[in-house]
Design a protein around this motif. Structure first.
Motif, PDB file in Angstrom:
ATOM      1  N   LYS A 372       0.852  -1.191   0.000  1.00  0.00           N
ATOM      2  CA  LYS A 372       0.000   0.000   0.000  1.00  0.00           C
ATOM      3  C   LYS A 372       0.886   1.239   0.000  1.00  0.00           C
ATOM      4  N   ILE A 373       0.507   2.212  -0.809  1.00  0.00           N
ATOM      5  CA  ILE A 373       1.247   3.462  -0.914  1.00  0.00           C
ATOM      6  C   ILE A 373       0.418   4.589  -0.308  1.00  0.00           C
ATOM      7  N   GLY A 374       1.026   5.361   0.575  1.00  0.00           N
ATOM      8  CA  GLY A 374       0.339   6.496   1.183  1.00  0.00           C
ATOM      9  C   GLY A 374       0.693   7.792   0.480  1.00  0.00           C
ATOM     10  N   GLN A 375      -0.275   8.663   0.343  1.00  0.00           N
ATOM     11  CA  GLN A 375      -0.039   9.935  -0.326  1.00  0.00           C
ATOM     12  C   GLN A 375       0.455  11.001   0.662  1.00  0.00           C
ATOM     13  N   PHE A 376       0.769  12.176   0.127  1.00  0.00           N
ATOM     14  CA  PHE A 376       1.433  13.212   0.904  1.00  0.00           C
ATOM     15  C   PHE A 376       0.494  13.868   1.918  1.00  0.00           C
ATOM     16  N   VAL A 377       1.115  14.506   2.912  1.00  0.00           N
ATOM     17  CA  VAL A 377       0.401  15.224   3.953  1.00  0.00           C
ATOM     18  C   VAL A 377       0.915  16.659   3.993  1.00  0.00           C
ATOM     19  N   LYS A 378      -0.012  17.606   4.072  1.00  0.00           N
ATOM     20  CA  LYS A 378       0.354  19.008   4.238  1.00  0.00           C
ATOM     21  C   LYS A 378      -0.221  19.509   5.555  1.00  0.00           C
ATOM     22  N   MET A 379       0.421  20.534   6.106  1.00  0.00           N
ATOM     23  CA  MET A 379      -0.108  21.166   7.304  1.00  0.00           C
ATOM     24  C   MET A 379      -0.337  22.645   7.034  1.00  0.00           C
ATOM     25  N   LEU A 380      -1.482  23.145   7.518  1.00  0.00           N
ATOM     26  CA  LEU A 380      -1.817  24.558   7.372  1.00  0.00           C
ATOM     27  C   LEU A 380      -1.957  25.208   8.737  1.00  0.00           C
ATOM     28  N   ARG A 381      -1.527  26.431   8.820  1.00  0.00           N
ATOM     29  CA  ARG A 381      -1.791  27.272   9.988  1.00  0.00           C
ATOM     30  C   ARG A 381      -2.186  28.654   9.485  1.00  0.00           C
ATOM     31  N   ASP A 382      -3.336  29.132   9.913  1.00  0.00           N
ATOM     32  CA  ASP A 382      -3.833  30.429   9.458  1.00  0.00           C
ATOM     33  C   ASP A 382      -3.899  30.503   7.936  1.00  0.00           C
ATOM     34  N   GLY A 383      -4.228  29.371   7.315  1.00  0.00           N
ATOM     35  CA  GLY A 383      -4.379  29.332   5.865  1.00  0.00           C
ATOM     36  C   GLY A 383      -3.090  29.202   5.089  1.00  0.00           C
ATOM     37  N   GLU A 384      -1.951  29.186   5.771  1.00  0.00           N
ATOM     38  CA  GLU A 384      -0.664  29.090   5.098  1.00  0.00           C
ATOM     39  C   GLU A 384      -0.035  27.727   5.373  1.00  0.00           C
ATOM     40  N   GLU A 385       0.631  27.176   4.354  1.00  0.00           N
ATOM     41  CA  GLU A 385       1.263  25.878   4.531  1.00  0.00           C
ATOM     42  C   GLU A 385       2.482  25.994   5.437  1.00  0.00           C
ATOM     43  N   VAL A 386       2.585  25.056   6.375  1.00  0.00           N
ATOM     44  CA  VAL A 386       3.732  24.985   7.276  1.00  0.00           C
ATOM     45  C   VAL A 386       4.727  23.996   6.676  1.00  0.00           C
ATOM     46  N   ARG A 387       5.972  24.439   6.518  1.00  0.00           N
ATOM     47  CA  ARG A 387       6.955  23.591   5.839  1.00  0.00           C
ATOM     48  C   ARG A 387       8.165  23.226   6.703  1.00  0.00           C
ATOM     49  N   MET A 388       8.444  24.020   7.703  1.00  0.00           N
ATOM     50  CA  MET A 388       9.709  23.873   8.411  1.00  0.00           C
ATOM     51  C   MET A 388       9.494  23.457   9.865  1.00  0.00           C
ATOM     52  N   SER A 389      10.505  22.761  10.390  1.00  0.00           N
ATOM     53  CA  SER A 389      10.509  22.339  11.776  1.00  0.00           C
ATOM     54  C   SER A 389      11.645  23.035  12.500  1.00  0.00           C
ATOM     55  N   LYS A 390      11.397  23.442  13.745  1.00  0.00           N
ATOM     56  CA  LYS A 390      12.472  24.052  14.533  1.00  0.00           C
ATOM     57  C   LYS A 390      13.615  23.060  14.749  1.00  0.00           C
ATOM     58  N   ARG A 391      13.241  21.795  14.927  1.00  0.00           N
ATOM     59  CA  ARG A 391      14.250  20.828  15.351  1.00  0.00           C
ATOM     60  C   ARG A 391      14.984  20.188  14.184  1.00  0.00           C
ATOM     61  N   ALA A 392      14.255  19.895  13.109  1.00  0.00           N
ATOM     62  CA  ALA A 392      14.870  19.176  11.998  1.00  0.00           C
ATOM     63  C   ALA A 392      15.221  20.075  10.834  1.00  0.00           C
ATOM     64  N   GLY A 393      14.825  21.313  10.869  1.00  0.00           N
ATOM     65  CA  GLY A 393      15.248  22.245   9.837  1.00  0.00           C
ATOM     66  C   GLY A 393      14.355  22.257   8.623  1.00  0.00           C
ATOM     67  N   ASN A 394      14.341  21.168   7.878  1.00  0.00           N
ATOM     68  CA  ASN A 394      13.632  21.182   6.591  1.00  0.00           C
ATOM     69  C   ASN A 394      12.458  20.222   6.514  1.00  0.00           C
ATOM     70  N   ILE A 395      12.055  19.622   7.625  1.00  0.00           N
ATOM     71  CA  ILE A 395      10.902  18.723   7.623  1.00  0.00           C
ATOM     72  C   ILE A 395      10.051  19.003   8.853  1.00  0.00           C
ATOM     73  N   ILE A 396       8.787  18.588   8.785  1.00  0.00           N
ATOM     74  CA  ILE A 396       7.913  18.614   9.948  1.00  0.00           C
ATOM     75  C   ILE A 396       7.999  17.248  10.608  1.00  0.00           C
ATOM     76  N   THR A 397       8.281  17.214  11.904  1.00  0.00           N
ATOM     77  CA  THR A 397       8.488  15.953  12.605  1.00  0.00           C
ATOM     78  C   THR A 397       7.243  15.523  13.367  1.00  0.00           C
ATOM     79  N   ILE A 398       7.296  14.300  13.856  1.00  0.00           N
ATOM     80  CA  ILE A 398       6.179  13.774  14.640  1.00  0.00           C
ATOM     81  C   ILE A 398       5.976  14.593  15.905  1.00  0.00           C
ATOM     82  N   ASP A 399       7.068  15.048  16.507  1.00  0.00           N
ATOM     83  CA  ASP A 399       6.932  15.856  17.714  1.00  0.00           C
ATOM     84  C   ASP A 399       6.269  17.196  17.417  1.00  0.00           C
ATOM     85  N   ASP A 400       6.558  17.755  16.233  1.00  0.00           N
ATOM     86  CA  ASP A 400       5.891  18.990  15.833  1.00  0.00           C
ATOM     87  C   ASP A 400       4.386  18.779  15.724  1.00  0.00           C
ATOM     88  N   VAL A 401       4.001  17.704  15.053  1.00  0.00           N
ATOM     89  CA  VAL A 401       2.578  17.424  14.843  1.00  0.00           C
ATOM     90  C   VAL A 401       1.860  17.265  16.179  1.00  0.00           C
TER      91      VAL A 401
END
Length: 566
Positions: A372-401
């Motif tokens: 089974k293949i899973g498709q992508f996930v995006k996160m929005l805050r105030d209508g804007e896509e969230v792309r960066m993580s404080k901890r990992a730099g260029n990804i959103i991590t499980i702890d962020d979520v």
């Protein structure tokens, strides 16, 4: 009764599965009486009509059998209708349109389901649709070189829910995380840690982010004197100890997310044990291995792959694909009848090659392996896509979520959509207490039910004993609607397991919550003021507890809490 043949056992509580069996028995009776010359269907579809004027349930079995029987559908229906009318618990059976059979239950039989559910408790809904099937379920399996990113978070939610749903249908499931701890990426990870610990720039192609600094610091504290070692020895320590710390970090995040793995499988063990070489030998024995230009190939094109895959390169190095083959065979050798892989959106090309491994090994690639293949996930805050993580730099991590929306909202929302679809997690929506927030909508229904129980306790009343319960009093349209949906839970759960679609559970719960909210607004569960407690009140308390039980059971399957207060 037509033909003189009694049909089916008495139905004390009627579910769609019960009716399906009763209709099969009616067909069998007509066949035995010589009135129908057809094969008795292995399964009869029974649906709940959208228009309740058409009864509690409907079946098109007469239309399905008509051609084989050589009779008009209505004539077939007429042969079955009298047999079905004779079943205890069935109040009415009508023929509609070209030959549909509409079945109405008597209210006592329909209402008795509430007592059955309450008495069954956590067991209600569990079934044997997959009884005895041994499944190895592998999911997440992100490289142990950084925190779990948002794509892995989706699989953590869906995979764990999948395991729960499969087990509820009787499957023997082993959940597994595959640690890719033998490749070049581990060397880059170790070099990145070493550079951070020594205050140097991370090498080109290395890993960056605060987590690298944190792990490097933790490692130097855990292994005093590591920075005094020669570079080569130092690097080896950062490789072995850094990997342990990263895996421990992944395990921590999975535990906090409520996701459990029975096995953490190391790719490195495949190489160290000789399993990769043994796998190649086994595939060669099956006749699908060949050599070309100094390299060793597996002839996967015979089974739908777009090109044959290299097992051993011309320089003698074994490929990652060779490890994939060894890993699949390991799963089968450990007793898995089905190896179920759940892979990220960037792994579409793996489907055919993995299935080809199964076929080349002599297995049934349409049964022994599923991908089974899973498709992508995006996160929005105030209508804007969230792309960066404080901890990992260029990804959103499980702890962020988890920090942004919480475990319940994350698990529920990620599991409620088909894996074929992309998902957008709206932080503002998922932290709101509104009906538009699906997890709040469902959990709030559960708290409402718990609130009814608390209020009843305050008033000193209860639903009474099973003997005092009068199911025939659950006769309003809202009560009937809830009961009908409760009856669907076992069938829905079996279908979710058979189709590997845990999102069906979430969608079911949302419908149930909606039906309960309407029931809550239209029916009084408790006496008001000086009003006496009646049998109707007691019957409704049974129904509330039955609904709460099913809602809690469903949330548990998704790994989501069923709060008593919000």
């Amino acid at each position: 009764m037509a033909g003189g043949h009694p049909v089916s056992p008495t139905l004390g509580v009627v579910t769609p599965a019960d009716l399906s069996q009763a209709i099969q028995a009616a067909v069998s009776s007509a066949v035995e009486a010589g009135e129908l010359a057809v094969a008795v269907p292995e399964h009869v579809t029974v649906d709940r009509p959208k228009n309740r004027d058409h009864g509690d349930y409907a079946t098109n079995v007469a239309l399905q059998l008509a051609k084989a029987a050589g009779k008009p559908p209505r004539a077939v229906a007429e042969l079955l209708v009298e047999r079905l009318r004779g079943i205890t618990g069935v109040a009415k059976v009508d023929i509609a349109g070209p030959g549909f059979l509409n079945i109405t239950l008597d209210t006592a039989t329909a209402g008795a389901l509430a007592r059955t559910i309450v008495e069954a408790g956590e067991a209600y809904g569990r079934n044997d649709a997959l009884q005895g099937l041994k499944i190895n379920l592998e999911f997440v399996s992100a490289n142990p070189t950084g925190p779990i990113h948002i794509g892995g978070v989706r699989w953590a939610a869906v995979g764990d829910s999948m395991a729960r749903v499969l087990r509820a249908s009787g499957a023997d499931v082993t959940t597994e995380y595959y640690l890719n701890d033998a490749g070049v990426q581990i060397s880059k990870f170790a070099a990145s840690l070493q550079a951070a610990a020594n205050g140097r720039e991370v090498p080109e192609g290395g890993y960056v982010g605060e987590y690298i600094v944190d792990i490097a610091k933790a490692l130097t504290e855990a292994v005093p004197g590591v920075l005094d070692l020669p570079e080569a020895e130092q690097l080896q320590v950062f490789r072995t100890e850094g990997l342990k710390l990263m895996v421990a970090e992944i395990q921590r995040s999975m535990d906090e997310f409520g996701t459990h793995f029975d096995v953490w499988f190391s790719e490195k063990t495949l190489h160290d044990s000789g399993a990769v070489e043994q796998a190649i030998d086994r595939l060669r024995e099956q006749g699908h291995v060949f050599e070309q230009d100094g390299a060793v190939f597996l002839r996967t094109t015979e089974f739908g792959d777009d090109k044959d895959r290299v097992l051993i390169k011309a320089d003698g190095d074994k490929t990652y694909f060779a490890a994939d083959a060894a890993y699949y065979l390991s799963k089968r050798d450990r007793g898995a009848e089905v190896a179920l892989y759940m892979l990220g959106a960037d792994h579409h090309g793996y489907v055919n090659r993995l299935k080809a491994i199964s076929a080349c090994a002599g297995d049934d690639m349409n049964h022994n392996i599923e991908v089974k293949i899973g498709q992508f996930v995006k996160m929005l805050r105030d209508g804007e896509e969230v792309r960066m993580s404080k901890r990992a730099g260029n990804i959103i991590t499980i702890d962020d979520v988890v920090e942004w929306i919480g475990v319940d909202a994350a698990r529920y929302t990620l599991a409620r959509s088909s894996t074929d679809s992309t998902i957008t997690l709206d932080i503002n929506l998922l932290t709101s207490q509104t009906n538009e927030n699906p997890v709040f909508y469902v959990q709030y229904a559960h708290t409402r039910m718990c609130g009814v129980a608390r209020k009843a306790a305050e008033l000193g009343v209860d639903k009474g004993t099973a003997e005092q319960f009068k199911p025939e009093l659950l006769a309003t349209e809202w009560e009937s609607d809830v009961l009908g949906h409760l009856a669907e839970f076992p069938r829905m759960l079996a279908t979710a397991g058979e189709l590997r679609e845990p999102h069906r559970v979430a969608r079911y719960l949302e419908e149930l919550a909606g039906k309960y909210h309407r029931l809550y607004e239209n029916c009084m569960f408790l006496p008001k003021g000086d009003e006496e407690l009646t049998d109707t009140h007691r019957a409704r308390l049974w129904l509330v507890e039955a609904t709460r039980t099913v809602l809690a059971n469903g949330l548990t399957l998704l790994g989501v809490t069923a709060p008593e207060r919000m």
